[in-house]
Motif scaffolding. Structure first.
Motif, PDB file in Angstrom:
ATOM      1  N   ALA A 264       8.376  -1.104  15.185  1.00  0.00           N
ATOM      2  CA  ALA A 264       7.126  -0.352  15.068  1.00  0.00           C
ATOM      3  C   ALA A 264       7.167   0.610  13.882  1.00  0.00           C
ATOM      4  N   GLY A 265       5.972   0.972  13.406  1.00  0.00           N
ATOM      5  CA  GLY A 265       5.881   1.871  12.246  1.00  0.00           C
ATOM      6  C   GLY A 265       5.631   1.064  10.994  1.00  0.00           C
ATOM      7  N   VAL A 266       5.016   1.704  10.019  1.00  0.00           N
ATOM      8  CA  VAL A 266       4.712   1.005   8.762  1.00  0.00           C
ATOM      9  C   VAL A 266       5.937   1.076   7.866  1.00  0.00           C
ATOM     10  N   TRP A 267       6.520  -0.085   7.602  1.00  0.00           N
ATOM     11  CA  TRP A 267       7.745  -0.138   6.811  1.00  0.00           C
ATOM     12  C   TRP A 267       7.431  -0.031   5.329  1.00  0.00           C
ATOM     13  N   LYS A 268       8.456   0.325   4.589  1.00  0.00           N
ATOM     14  CA  LYS A 268       8.276   0.413   3.145  1.00  0.00           C
ATOM     15  C   LYS A 268       8.013  -0.969   2.585  1.00  0.00           C
ATOM     16  N   GLY A 269       7.121  -1.051   1.601  1.00  0.00           N
ATOM     17  CA  GLY A 269       6.799  -2.343   0.996  1.00  0.00           C
ATOM     18  C   GLY A 269       5.711  -3.060   1.747  1.00  0.00           C
ATOM     19  N   LYS A 270       5.041  -2.411   2.715  1.00  0.00           N
ATOM     20  CA  LYS A 270       3.920  -3.034   3.433  1.00  0.00           C
ATOM     21  C   LYS A 270       2.826  -3.401   2.439  1.00  0.00           C
ATOM     22  N   ARG A 271       2.314  -4.606   2.550  1.00  0.00           N
ATOM     23  CA  ARG A 271       1.301  -5.049   1.594  1.00  0.00           C
ATOM     24  C   ARG A 271      -0.044  -4.413   1.915  1.00  0.00           C
TER      25      ARG A 271
END
Lengths: 371, 318
Positions: A264-271
């Motif tokens: 969960a959570g927005v990871w780095k490199g999310k498009r």
């Protein structure tokens, strides 16, 4: 003070910067701060070390004076054939580890060509317009300069290549001084290539299309076409939402994100939406099919050379091992450090064609006689 | 003087001064050179690879026949302005002319009946001949292609040929004529009798210099379903389609977004999708000159060969 500088640079998100002390006696001490950063610097502002190149032209010059200035400029740069001031440098020998300089070409567009089997394929045309070597820096000096990265070690020197000669009164004094060593008019565009010391090349040497040969493989690096700030559908090819069925304001949005138990959570490199294009891209291992020496044009495989028509393209020998093998096996190294007119004894033909390429002067391909 | 008036004048002055400010190149174009700048550098006296203007290339007072441009539409370059380049187009034309010197590419139009012989590894005689009606002709420069259609064993067959493909051995025009439409893809939805031609058809001779005959035949279409919405295409070579379409379709056809009545007045659209007349003249003059030169060389070669043969024959007789 230095620590403060480094911290401020980190804040500014610069990937690499060398600090040279202002005291000339301490030039050998180089403070290096190298930090890898994901993605690229996405800003329109020029970097802090960038100096202004262009100078505004004064409007109050009479046409006669303007013409006089032009004539003087042409006369000052009209020279005998060799612009090399001191004696020519010794030419190194090619080894499998050698990295030669490249050229700065302009992309002209695409054309179809046919092989001798009748197969159609697309080639990209690259024109090498008015290229000169502007500067060469040996490895030990290069390691002290700005823009050097620690993982290069002391293997490489640097060669600055410029394309498209301009009139000097358009540029600032500091920019014009860069070309004093080479003795050529200031160039519209400069680029830098890493070279091994055996491929050292004298400033002022003209580079043309004969730097490469038929059947050699090259890499092309250029900036891709800029699209500006784009949504997720165009930038990443996401599907968007439905057009109807009560869909409100979500036709071109991306779906949900950040869900998932452990992940969960927005990871780095999310498009996500953002700036699209105008990135440096490299296409490797393109074959040279055809060379036009009259117009200085290379015909290179494929339509994937990045950038728009009339975009600058850096063209250099490929780094792919399996595409350099034929140079070692057949024992025909490329011209070192570049092609000089005295290398080719005969008058250079206007066109070179690959053995597998169909020559339009020839008769049509027919299989009837094969029996 | 009233205040608002002064304001307007100030604004006008500001705007007119703006054009004297140094141009700022947007970031999007920072790695690109403009077309006119590249041209300037190609001819600049400062350049080490200076391209000299060839006087032979410059247009002179050679009279090019008016039909020449319609006979050779493949010489017109791709019209999108930001993808054009003079040198690329020139090199392309040179290749085309070289190929045309080897193979005879006759005059033909959409609607002409043609026969094409193609080298084919897998065919019994190592070559393949196909006869059909030309239903389309498109593409710019070396990309130029044409499509032939015929009905073989009750089955419609279409083949697309690249005009500059070196596998093409021979192009024959069996019947030179024009049709009412620029494309004949609607023959797919017409009875096969309209696209059936005998493979051993004999060529119909046409007087040299005579006008190309126009075949004003009106095709009777099959009932729907069709591969396209032909009622929206304003076809001229087709009998009225009113019996085949519903009232709703008739109404839809007249909708301004579908009919697009403004397109014929749209000058910008025309500029974007076509090439300026003056430039067409320039290109056609160049091509015409080169073609004449090639033909002259060919005749000279033939003449020399003929003389040699005559000499040989005489020697043999002696």
């Amino acid at each position: 003070m230095a620590a403060f500088c480094i911290r401020s640079m980190l804040l500014r998100n610069l990937t690499c910067q060398n600090l040279i002390s202002a005291d000339p006696t301490l030039t050998s001490r180089v403070l290096v701060c190298h930090q890898q950063v994901r993605g690229r610097r996405r800003t329109c502002k020029p970097p802090s070390w960038f100096s202004k190149r262009r100078v505004s032209i004064k409007q109050d010059i009479t046409p006669e004076n303007a013409k006089f200035i032009k004539d003087v400029i042409i006369e000052t740069y009209k020279k005998p054939e060799s612009p090399l001031k001191d004696g020519p440098w010794s030419r190194g020998t090619w080894t499998p580890r050698t990295q030669r300089t490249g050229v700065l070409a302009i992309k002209l567009g695409m054309l179809p060509q046919w092989t001798k089997d009748g197969k159609k394929f697309i080639t990209t045309l690259l024109q090498v317009l008015d290229n000169h070597v502007i500067n060469y820096t040996p490895p030990d000096e290069f390691a002290k300069s700005m823009g050097w990265k620690p993982y290069w070690g002391s293997k490489y020197g640097s060669v600055v290549v410029g394309a498209l000669s301009c009139e000097p009164h358009l540029f600032s004094k500091s920019y014009n001084n860069l070309f004093a060593k080479a003795g050529v008019p200031p160039k519209r565009k400069l680029t830098r290539f890493l070279v091994t010391p055996d491929a050292a090349i004298q400033p002022g040497t003209p580079l043309n299309v004969m730097h490469f040969r038929i059947g050699d493989y090259v890499d092309c690096s250029a900036k891709t076409i800029g699209h500006g700030f784009q949504g997720v559908m165009k930038r990443w090819g996401m599907k968007g939402g439905p057009a109807t069925h009560g869909c409100t304001k979500a036709h071109r949005r991306m779906g949900s994100m950040g869900g998932g138990r452990d992940k969960a959570g927005v990871w780095k490199g999310k498009r996500m939406p953002g700036h699209m294009g105008m990135d440096w891209r490299i296409v490797k291992g393109l074959k040279i099919w055809r060379i036009d020496t009259k117009y200085n044009v290379l015909y290179v495989t494929g339509y994937s050379v990045p950038g728009p028509t009339h975009g600058y393209v850096r063209v250099y020998d490929t780094v792919l091992k399996h595409k350099r093998e034929h140079l070692i096996e057949n024992g025909n190294p490329p011209p070192m450090p570049t092609f000089y007119p005295e290398d080719g004894k005969e008058p250079i033909p206007e066109e070179y064609l690959d053995d597998e390429l169909f020559n339009f002067n020839n008769e049509s391909i027919s299989y009837a006689t094969e029996k | 003087m009233a205040a608002p008036c002064r304001k307007i004048i100030n604004q006008f002055v500001k705007r007119s001064l703006k054009c004297f400010e140094p141009r700022v190149i947007p970031c999007r174009w920072s790695n690109t050179v403009r077309n006119h700048t590249v041209e300037k550098h190609r001819h600049s006296p400062l350049s080490s690879t200076r391209e000299l203007v060839n006087q032979q290339d410059s247009p002179s007072d050679v009279m090019v026949p008016r039909e020449f441009r319609f006979v050779h539409p493949d010489f017109l370059p791709y019209p999108v302005w930001n993808r054009r380049d003079r040198v690329r187009e020139k090199l392309e034309r040179e290749d085309m002319l070289k190929r045309r010197a080897v193979i005879d590419i006759p005059e033909f139009y959409v609607g002409s009946i043609m026969a094409v012989t193609l080298a084919d590894k897998n065919a019994p005689g190592k070559q393949n001949r196909f006869v059909g009606i030309c239903i389309d002709r498109a593409g710019h420069g070396l990309y130029h292609y044409f499509v032939l259609r015929n009905a073989i064993d009750g089955q419609g067959v279409e083949i697309k040929y690249d005009m500059y493909n070196p596998l093409l051995l021979k192009i024959e025009v069996l019947k030179l004529e024009k049709r009412l439409d620029p494309q004949l893809y609607y023959l797919r939805d017409a009875p096969l009798e309209y696209s059936t031609f005998r493979l051993d058809m004999e060529p119909v001779s046409v007087l040299k210099g005579a006008q190309v005959p126009l075949n004003a035949i009106k095709v009777k279409m099959n009932p729907r379903p069709w591969c396209r919405r032909w009622e929206r295409h304003n076809l001229k070579g087709v009998l009225p389609l009113d019996d085949y379409i519903t009232e709703k379709m008739k109404k839809q056809k007249q909708h301004p977004q579908i009919e697009k009545p403004w397109e014929k007045h749209d000058l910008m659209l025309k500029a974007r999708t076509s090439i300026d007349d003056r430039e067409v003249d320039q290109i056609m003059t160049e091509v015409y000159k080169r073609k004449e030169k090639i033909q002259k060389e060919k005749f000279q070669k033939r003449g020399q060969e003929g003389k040699r043969e005559v000499k040989k024959a005489q020697e043999v007789k002696k």
